[in-house]
Design a protein around this motif. Structure first.
Motif, PDB file in Angstrom:
ATOM      1  N   SER A  40     -14.703  -6.724   5.567  1.00 55.56           N
ATOM      2  CA  SER A  40     -15.823  -5.960   5.044  1.00 55.56           C
ATOM      3  C   SER A  40     -15.838  -4.576   5.689  1.00 55.56           C
ATOM      4  N   LEU A  41     -16.903  -3.820   5.463  1.00 54.79           N
ATOM      5  CA  LEU A  41     -17.009  -2.471   5.999  1.00 54.79           C
ATOM      6  C   LEU A  41     -18.468  -2.055   6.046  1.00 54.79           C
ATOM      7  N   ARG A  42     -18.761  -1.048   6.853  1.00 54.57           N
ATOM      8  CA  ARG A  42     -20.123  -0.519   6.939  1.00 54.57           C
ATOM      9  C   ARG A  42     -20.363   0.450   5.794  1.00 54.57           C
ATOM     10  N   VAL A  43     -21.552   0.376   5.205  1.00 55.92           N
ATOM     11  CA  VAL A  43     -21.914   1.316   4.148  1.00 55.92           C
ATOM     12  C   VAL A  43     -23.198   2.066   4.472  1.00 55.92           C
ATOM     13  N   ASP A  44     -23.814   1.774   5.614  1.00 61.77           N
ATOM     14  CA  ASP A  44     -25.100   2.392   5.935  1.00 61.77           C
ATOM     15  C   ASP A  44     -24.974   3.831   6.413  1.00 61.77           C
TER      16      ASP A  44
END
Length: 343
Positions: free
Chosen positions: A127-131
């Motif tokens: 997954s990855l950060r999107v914030d």
């Protein structure tokens, strides 16, 4: 110490009298292999306080006496392995997630380390950060590609409701482009969520909002997790939408995890309806089994038992059950199923 306590709990529940239970599930006298797409390792220190309390509240006596410690231990990969062994499951997908305001962070590095516990049986979804998308997008996308190139990583995990980004926001479409280009299927949480801080509005939960991306990225495989279930009202509100999308688009797949649990579907009626409707509509070849465990001791096995019972009541054939429980995962993710997966 904690893992030992949980391990003893799991081992005590086997009750075979001669070690580990057999692999696979019994289907009219034949054992069928099982792969559980949806399991969560984790880092308790990166779970928000409200979510910690929610998770700890789900543990039965006597583990409930120190529920937080038990919940923390349930996230360890060694315990995940105990749970799938108890259930007779051969393989498991382990999810990374970056949702610091809701379910917390299980990093790609954490999943990579977990894969080493059972490298032949664990499969990672990155997954990855999107914030911090406006500033960190390129770095996050590069990190995602790098992780997906590592051994054992077979797909991508996203949860719009937990990560607070709309399903139809084109700013995030580069994630789907990576999926298509690298041949790594996308698992997407659909439906509402019981976790504190979740975005519950339709653009974050209703799989209808994924349709533009599904159309545009025909080379990406979209797995609609939870079938758009409303976990707050405990209703199959998104089921027909998910079925419609699967019938309309060959790159759409369906995953009925968590919605049929004792807590989310006390009578079992909703899971039975879901399994029946998908078979009636001819999309059995799109169903990929997942539980959303480990949650609490025995959950993984219990969810598999409930799913098998629902399929039997709906009239699934042996071949259809084989496809749902392992065959479709094998085909979609390109994972070979060894003979010892059911013995």
């Amino acid at each position: 110490m904690l893992i030992s306590v949980l391990g003893l709990f799991a081992l005590a529940s086997l009750d075979t009298g001669c070690g580990a239970p057999p692999r696979g599930v019994d289907w009219n006298g034949k054992r069928l292999p099982v792969i559980d797409l949806h399991l969560h390792p984790g880092d308790w220190d990166h779970v928000p306080e409200d979510t910690r309390k929610f998770l700890a509240s789900r543990f039965p006596f006597p583990l409930g006496l120190d529920a937080e410690a038990a919940a923390k231990g349930s996230l360890e990969p060694e315990n995940v392995l105990l749970e799938i062994d108890d259930a007779g499951i051969w393989g498991a997908g382990l999810f990374a997630i970056y949702a610091p305001r809701t379910v917390g962070i299980a990093s790609n590095e954490l999943v990579a380390e977990a894969l080493t516990v059972a490298p032949e049986r664990f499969f990672g979804l990155a997954s990855l950060r999107v914030d911090r998308w406006s500033t960190d997008r390129d770095a996050e996308l590069a990190q995602l590609e790098s992780t997906l190139s590592r051994p054992g990583f077979v797909g991508i995990k996203l949860a719009h409701a937990h990560q607070h980004f709309r399903m139809d926001d084109a700013a995030y479409y580069p994630i789907y482009e990576i999926s298509a280009r690298m041949g790594k299927p996308l698992y997407l949480h659909t439906g509402t969520s019981p976790f504190p801080g979740t975005s519950q509005d339709a653009p974050y939960t209703d799989p209808t909002y994924l349709e533009p991306a599904i159309q545009q990225f025909s080379g990406a495989k979209f797995i609609l997790g939870h079938l758009g279930y409303d976990f707050k009202e405990q209703r199959n509100v998104g089921l027909e939408t998910c079925i419609r999308l699967a019938k309309a688009y060959p790159n759409v797949f369906l995953e009925p995890s968590a919605l049929g649990s004792a807590g989310s579907d006390p009578t079992g009626a909703n899971l039975k309806e879901a399994m029946r409707r998908m078979r009636e509509e001819g999309v059995v070849d799109r169903i990929i089994y997942g539980s959303d465990g480990p949650q609490s001791p025995g959950f993984v096995k219990g969810y598999l038992d409930r799913t098998v019972a629902a399929m039997q009541e709906a009239g699934y054939t042996e071949q259809e059950a084989t496809d749902v429980l392992a065959g479709n995962f094998s085909r979609v993710f390109g994972v070979a199923i060894p003979a010892e997966a059911a013995e």
